[in-house]
Design an enzyme around this catalytic site. Structure first.
Site, PDB file in Angstrom:
ATOM      1  CD  GLU A  13       1.519  -8.361   2.098  1.00 31.37           C
ATOM      2  OE1 GLU A  13       1.036  -8.870   3.134  1.00 31.37           O
ATOM      3  OE2 GLU A  13       0.829  -7.803   1.225  1.00 31.37           O
TER       4      GLU A  13
ATOM      5  CB  CYS B  72      -0.915  -0.024   1.226  1.00 28.41           C
ATOM      6  SG  CYS B  72      -1.768  -1.601   1.475  1.00 28.41           S
TER       7      CYS B  72
ATOM      8  NE  ARG C  65      -6.511  -3.746   2.776  1.00 27.22           N
ATOM      9  CZ  ARG C  65      -7.376  -4.597   3.292  1.00 27.22           C
ATOM     10  NH1 ARG C  65      -8.613  -4.213   3.574  1.00 27.22           N
ATOM     11  NH2 ARG C  65      -7.013  -5.843   3.543  1.00 27.22           N
TER      12      ARG C  65
ATOM     13  N   GLY D 279      12.933 -12.297  -8.826  1.00 33.95           N
ATOM     14  CA  GLY D 279      14.219 -12.850  -8.414  1.00 33.95           C
ATOM     15  C   GLY D 279      15.245 -11.868  -7.916  1.00 33.95           C
TER      16      GLY D 279
END
Length: 620
Positions: free
Chosen positions: A75, A2, A47, A355
């Site tokens: 996260e 967010c 959000r 990656g």
């Protein structure tokens, strides 16, 4: 993933101000927006819903006891374990979000909560009881956090600098000390940004703001102390820990895909994840297209691949918007295809795995490697090589000059990271007097090297890249280019547990005569065919040196180089001479593409923010 913005103090029109700040970053969170107006604090949040899609999980979020408010971007991958632990202490939860767990963790553990987090994050928590602000940035710097102290002592902060332009007390001016080092590094390598007085909270740092005082401190660091084990043991462990990281990084309540190029890093992540869809871009230009490799691997794995070829027109047309989203000038050409790759992926999924980071933690860059001649040279005792290097630095250039210095065994004397565009003397030569100041390369790199002065040569290089190049270049563009398309990008190699393990692997297993990041390649080879596990690293090549020799794009750049505002910063005659030299000579010796692109990038950024932009703040 967010975006947030906020400021301390009291402004009569603060509700309207924070709403405008929120609108500036709506791309980071198109699903909802909200604000919190408290006693001495104003918070805004946008959000992008990933976990617990219900409104109950929206932010700004107030703690269960009503004493703290959080805005959080990122996260927390170990939130379920933390939740179980906190429930054991009596905490209760009304959502299944990681935001609520982070906030409850702060209420229980206080500021030490940052040492327990596994994830990517930037957050700010307002403590209502003490009228203080606490926040942090993850240990890699995956998520951004910017701040400035206003003239009245109040703090202005957020996920993107552009939101600051809506605050009436923010003074918008160019940091004259940023341009000189940028020309060498290709990104903003210092903590102060290109906006004067605006700073980046460093990775692995937390901050507190109380009674008008801002305090910043480091809470984590990387320990490169190797542990001897067999090569086979390390290969098995790497495979296990990478797969475990991919598993926790795939936690989501929305669709997850992966970026896929022809290289081992994204291929390994894709094979471990096995998503429904992969995404690739290349260029409609000879030798600048690896999408066929991605399509072939996707086919072998039974995954649907979406690919797109880009034209030069598309790239030049989008470039002002790319620099706007970047917030600061950053001239890594791969930002351009990454912008389009994120747009492509966002049409199908909300989260992608990528990656980034494998080269830094497993030693994948060619600059870490030693050619056969260098390995022979290093049989000479170190004291002799260091003496020779010292003599070479005192002499004018001669054949073998750079070889002697670079093989002294002292990276502090020559290694600044994965980009080195202009030499410092060249940068000063094209700049106007006002912009010739700023930190030297050594003033930027020395504090980083000082923290690892006793490490081996390879570990020093990796540590420098983890603290400068990775956060200032790779992760900046990863965040800004993905968020420009409202896409969450996750990087499983850049995980707390993965790094803790990788930093213990001896250098002899990372770099071998066969290849770079050798141990990772062998771990990947358990899943991937040899062609993908062993393929030479190419990065994300962009044909800028060829484009700049075509009249159309040459003229676009020349218009910027000869503009009135260019003369504020540069000797424009020297810029045009450099541009003409590149256009009129096709041999590699006269290739000035990267230098031209670095100056061009800055001028595009400057025009977009300081000429074209309508702002509500004050311009200096």
């Amino acid at each position: 993933m967010c975006g947030f913005a906020g400021f301390t103090g009291f402004l009569e029109s603060r509700e309207e101000i924070i709403k405008r700040m929120n609108e500036r970053i709506i791309h980071r969170g198109p699903d909802m927006g909200n604000t919190y107006l408290g006693d001495g604090i104003t918070l805004g949040f946008r959000r992008l819903s990933i976990l617990d899609l219900r409104p109950d999980a929206n932010q700004p979020m107030v703690s269960a006891d009503g004493n703290s408010v959080i805005v959080f971007n990122g996260e927390i991958y170990n939130f379920r374990e933390l939740r179980d632990e906190l429930e054991g202490y009596g905490a209760s939860f009304s959502t299944t979000s990681d935001t609520e767990v982070l906030l409850a963790g702060y209420r229980h553990f206080g500021r030490d909560i940052v040492k327990r987090l596994r994830g990517m994050y930037a957050f700010a928590i307002w403590d209502i009881e003490t009228s203080s602000l606490f926040g942090a940035r993850d240990m890699f710097g995956i998520k951004p956090f910017y701040y400035t102290v206003l003239d009245d002592g109040n703090l202005l902060f957020g996920s993107e600098i552009k939101s600051f332009l809506e605050h009436p007390d923010f003074v918008m001016s160019v940091n004259e000390k940023a341009l000189r080092p940028y020309l060498t590094f290709q990104y903003s390598a210092d903590t102060e940004t290109f906006f004067k007085g605006v700073y980046k909270l460093p990775q692995a740092h937390s901050f507190s703001y109380e009674n008008g005082k801002l305090t910043i401190e480091r809470y984590a660091d990387t320990d490169f102390t190797s542990i001897e084990k067999s090569f086979e043991e390390y290969v098995d462990e790497v495979d296990n820990i990478v797969r475990e990281s991919v598993k926790v990084h795939s936690i989501s309540d929305v669709k997850v895909g992966s970026f896929l190029s022809g290289g081992v890093d994204s291929s390994y992540i894709t094979a471990a994840l096995m998503p429904n869809k992969t995404f690739s871009v290349g260029f409609d230009f000879n030798k600048f297209n690896e999408t066929d490799y991605a399509a072939e691997l996707s086919d072998k794995l039974g995954i649907e691949n979406h690919k797109r070829l880009l034209s030069a027109d598309e790239c030049f047309d989008a470039f002002p918007d790319i620099q706007y989203h970047m917030d600061e000038p950053q001239s890594n050409p791969s930002s351009v295809p990454l912008y389009f790759l994120a747009r492509l992926a966002s049409e199908h999924v909300t989260v992608v795995l990528s990656g980034e980071g494998a080269d830094e933690i497993y030693a994948g860059y060619e600059e870490y490697n030693e050619r056969a001649l260098a390995r022979k040279y290093k049989r000479i005792p170190g004291c002799i090589r260091r003496t020779l290097a010292k003599c070479a630095k005192a002499l004018s250039y001669f054949k073998g000059h750079d070889f002697i210095i670079k093989n002294s065994g002292i990276p502090e004397d020559y290694f600044i990271g994965q980009a080195h565009v202009f030499d410092e003397k060249e940068a000063v030569d094209i700049l106007c007097d006002k912009y010739k100041s700023g930190k030297s390369v050594k003033e930027i790199t020395a504090p980083v090297y000082d923290r690892v002065s006793r490490l081996d040569e390879l570990s020093k290089k990796q540590y420098l890249d983890l603290n400068l190049w990775l956060v200032g270049d790779i992760l900046l563009k990863a965040d800004k280019m993905s968020m420009a398309s409202s896409l969450e990008l996750r990087v499983p190699f850049l995980d707390k547990e993965v790094l803790a393990h990788a930093s213990k692997i001896p250098a002899k297993y990372k770099i071998t005569p066969e290849n770079t990041k050798y141990v990772l390649r062998k771990a990947a080879n358990k899943t991937l065919p040899d062609a993908w596990a062993d393929r030479e690293k190419k990065g994300f090549p962009v044909p800028i040196r060829y484009w700049l020799r075509e009249d159309k794009y040459y003229n676009i750049v020349k218009e910027y180089f000869t503009s009135e505002y260019a003369s504020i910063f540069f000797n424009t005659d020297k810029l045009v001479a450099m541009l003409n030299e590149h256009k009129n000579n096709t041999d590699r010796a006269h290739d000035r593409g990267r230098k031209i692109w670095t100056v061009f990038t800055f001028l595009v950024w400057y025009k977009r923010f300081f000429i074209d932009e309508k702002v509500n703040c004050k311009k200096a």
